[in-house]
Each structure stands twice: as structure tokens, then as C-alpha cells.
Enzyme design. Structure first.
Site, mmCIF file in Angstrom:
data_model
loop_
_atom_site.group_PDB
_atom_site.id
_atom_site.type_symbol
_atom_site.label_atom_id
_atom_site.label_comp_id
_atom_site.label_asym_id
_atom_site.label_seq_id
_atom_site.Cartn_x
_atom_site.Cartn_y
_atom_site.Cartn_z
ATOM 1 C CB SER A 1 17.752 1.261 -3.754
ATOM 2 O OG SER A 1 17.247 0.604 -4.913
ATOM 3 C CG ASN B 1 5.000 1.009 -2.538
ATOM 4 O OD1 ASN B 1 3.975 0.327 -2.478
ATOM 5 N ND2 ASN B 1 5.512 1.439 -3.680
ATOM 6 C CD1 TRP B 2 5.430 -3.490 2.592
ATOM 7 C CD2 TRP B 2 3.577 -4.546 3.276
ATOM 8 N NE1 TRP B 2 5.573 -3.748 3.933
ATOM 9 C CE2 TRP B 2 4.443 -4.387 4.381
ATOM 10 C CE3 TRP B 2 2.349 -5.170 3.477
ATOM 11 C CZ2 TRP B 2 4.119 -4.848 5.657
ATOM 12 C CZ3 TRP B 2 2.017 -5.626 4.742
ATOM 13 C CH2 TRP B 2 2.896 -5.462 5.816
ATOM 14 C CE LYS B 3 8.126 -1.237 -4.951
ATOM 15 N NZ LYS B 3 9.027 -0.838 -6.004
ATOM 16 C CG HIS C 1 5.114 4.165 -7.049
ATOM 17 N ND1 HIS C 1 5.756 3.382 -7.976
ATOM 18 C CD2 HIS C 1 5.829 4.063 -5.894
ATOM 19 C CE1 HIS C 1 6.813 2.826 -7.398
ATOM 20 N NE2 HIS C 1 6.885 3.221 -6.135
ATOM 21 N N GLY D 1 13.996 -0.068 -6.828
ATOM 22 C CA GLY D 1 14.103 -1.517 -6.989
ATOM 23 C C GLY D 1 15.367 -1.957 -7.711
ATOM 24 C CD GLU E 1 6.911 -0.027 -8.888
ATOM 25 O OE1 GLU E 1 5.960 -0.359 -8.155
ATOM 26 O OE2 GLU E 1 8.105 -0.129 -8.538
ATOM 27 N N GLY F 1 10.534 0.517 -0.481
ATOM 28 C CA GLY F 1 9.903 -0.633 -1.124
ATOM 29 C C GLY F 1 10.485 -1.926 -0.583
ATOM 30 N N GLY F 2 11.434 -2.490 -1.311
ATOM 31 C CA GLY F 2 11.992 -3.806 -0.994
ATOM 32 C C GLY F 2 12.376 -3.992 0.466
ATOM 33 C CD GLU G 1 9.370 6.395 -4.545
ATOM 34 O OE1 GLU G 1 9.770 5.699 -3.617
ATOM 35 O OE2 GLU G 1 8.473 6.035 -5.329
HETATM 36 C C1 PEP Z 1 9.186 2.291 -4.027
HETATM 37 O O1 PEP Z 1 8.551 1.374 -4.495
HETATM 38 O O2 PEP Z 1 8.609 3.352 -3.803
HETATM 39 C C2 PEP Z 1 10.610 2.108 -3.751
HETATM 40 C C3 PEP Z 1 11.327 3.138 -3.400
HETATM 41 O O3 PEP Z 1 11.123 0.831 -3.903
HETATM 42 P P1 PEP Z 1 12.598 0.321 -3.476
HETATM 43 O O4 PEP Z 1 12.854 0.803 -2.065
HETATM 44 O O5 PEP Z 1 12.527 -1.164 -3.554
HETATM 45 O O6 PEP Z 1 13.559 0.930 -4.440
#
Ligand code: PEP
Length: 250
Positions: free
Chosen positions: A213, A10-12, A95, A173, A97, A234-235, A167
Site C-alpha cells: 500500500s 507490479n501490475w498483477k 510474491h 492491497g 500472492e 501494486g495498486g 512486503e
Molecule cells: C504488491 O502487489 O506487491 C503490492 C505491494 O501491492 P499494493 O501496493 O497494492 O499493496
């Protein structure tokens, strides 16, 4: 039951077109052999290019969102048909967010799921509790109601098009990860909850992936849990090398 193993990025709201292009150039070069399905969700602006660039490789490009209407006067929104017209067959829905910053509640998410399925798209549906829910011991109830409110009107055939991403919001994040035991316990609960309504054959076939994470150094211990079928990253998906390491961990 052999469930699909999935690693999804997930590149957001990161990466412009040039940055996405650079990523794919190196990623394709280094792509490891894997039984996992590799999914990448860039921003809308990169979808068509990403689809074209990866079409000869085992990489699926996914959208991060869609609007629940098929078309209309909805300035700034993108429909399922528009996504499909640029090759997209799957979408992230729910998600945290989107829930938190864009006010997407269970009723809206249910509509979005319906729209995606009607348009023959697959869905990665995200659930997860906030820190306060976990601290008060409500995390199972919260996740159960997220599932029930948005997905429990579906039929067994619909479930073939659903992947669940667990999640925990406190782990997204933040650099804080659920322990493999915490994640396994919730994934098993999610599967049992689905089984309770739709039967164990349906529940056993649904991939439940973990997000929050995920990094190269914690991926193996998470992915080795029996009910964790992969990750939503994500990150650590923004850099080719760390994303490749996570793929190799599955
Ligand atoms: C996400 O955005 O779905 C996510 C899990 O982000 P991160 O890996 O950065 O926690």
C-alpha cells in the site's frame, strides 16, 4: 555505500494490451528526471509490447513470474529463455500472492531463483510476514527463514543480481501500510541477516525495497528511512499520475 534506488510497479493481473499501451503513452510523456531505476512488471501478454514501447527510455520491463524448468511439457508456464527472448532481464519471485494462491513454497522459490540466475536474469525476491506472524511477534523469524531457505545458498556474486522486496502480507492491497519505523526496522534486520552470512559489503550493496500500500501520501516518509531503497507498488502503479508522484517521492 550507494545502493541502487528502485521504484517497481507490479501490475498483477490488470491491464490488457490497449490499457498498457495507454499507460506507457502518458507515462513516457510525464516521466520525471530521477536517479531511481524505474521497473514495471506487466502481465506476460504485454511484455513484448511494453519492452518495445519503452526501449528508448529509462524504464525496465520485468516479468511477474517464471517457471523453474528451462523448457518442457509445462502447459501454461513461461521459461526464463522465453522471457529473455522478448527482452526481459529481471523477474519477481516469491510474491505473497504466488506463495498463497499458487502454493509456491521456499523450496520451489529457491529453484526459481537458481533458474533465473543461471539464465543471467536479475531477481526481485519478495519476503514478508502475515498478520498472524506479526501479532505473535514472529515476524523477524518468518522473514529470516524466507531469506535463508531461498537465498542463503547463493554466493557473493549472485547477490549482485538480487533485490529484496519486504512486503508485509497484511499491508498488500489493504490500504494499511507498515509505519516507516516498522518498515525501517525490518529492512535493517534483513540487511543484518544478509551481513551475518555474506558480510557487510555484500549486505550494504543489496537494495531492499518496501511494498504494501505505498501511495503518494506515504511514500516520502517510507523512502526517507535509511534502509529503504525504494518501493514495490501494486495498486498505485496502475494510474500514471499516482505512480509518477511515488517516483518523485524517492
Ligand atoms: C504488491 O502487489 O506487491 C503490492 C505491494 O501491492 P499494493 O501496493 O497494492 O499493496
Amino acid at each position: 555505500m550507494l545502493r541502487k534506488k528502485i521504484i517497481a510497479a507490479n501490475w498483477k493481473m490488470y491491464k490488457d494490451l490497449a490499457e498498457a499501451n495507454d499507460f506507457f503513452t502518458f507515462f513516457i510523456e510525464k516521466l520525471p528526471k530521477t536517479k531511481a531505476e524505474i521497473l514495471i512488471a506487466p502481465s506476460f501478454t504485454c511484455l513484448w509490447h511494453a519492452f518495445e514501447t519503452t526501449r528508448d527510455y529509462p524504464i525496465e520491463i520485468v516479468a511477474q513470474n517464471l517457471h523453474q524448468a528451462n523448457q518442457g511439457a509445462y502447459t501454461g508456464e513461461v521459461s526464463a529463455a522465453q522471457l529473455k527472448s522478448v527482452g526481459i532481464q529481471r523477474v519477481l519471485i516469491g510474491h505473497s500472492e504466488r506463495r498463497e494462491y499458487f502454493g509456491e513454497n521456499d523450496a520451489l522459490l529457491k529453484e526459481k531463483v537458481n533458474t533465473a540466475l543461471k539464465n543471467e536474469m536479475n531477481v526481485i525476491f519478495c519476503v514478508g510476514e502475515k498478520l498472524s506472524d506479526r501479532k505473535s511477534g514472529n515476524h523477524f523469524e518468518v522473514v529470516k527463514s524466507q531469506l535463508q531457505n531461498a537465498l542463503f545458498h547463493l554466493n557473493k556474486t549472485d547477490w549482485k543480481h538480487i533485490v529484496i522486496a519486504y512486503e508485509p502480507v497484511w499491508a498488500i492491497g489493504t490500504g494499511e501500510t507498515a509505519t516507516p519505523q516498522q518498515a525501517q526496522e525490518m529492512h535493517q534486520f534483513i540487511r543484518q541477516t544478509i551481513a551475518g552470512t555474506f558480510g557487510s559489503a555484500t549486505a550494504d550493496a543489496v537494495s531492499v525495497i518496501y511494498g504494501g500500500s505505498v501511495k503518494p501520501d506515504n511514500a516520502v516518509s517510507l523512502f526517507s528511512q535509511p534502509d529503504i531503497d525504494g518501493g514495490l507498488v501494486g495498486g498505485a502503479s496502475l494510474e500514471v499520475d499516482s505512480f509518477i508522484e511515488i517516483i518523485k517521492a524517492l
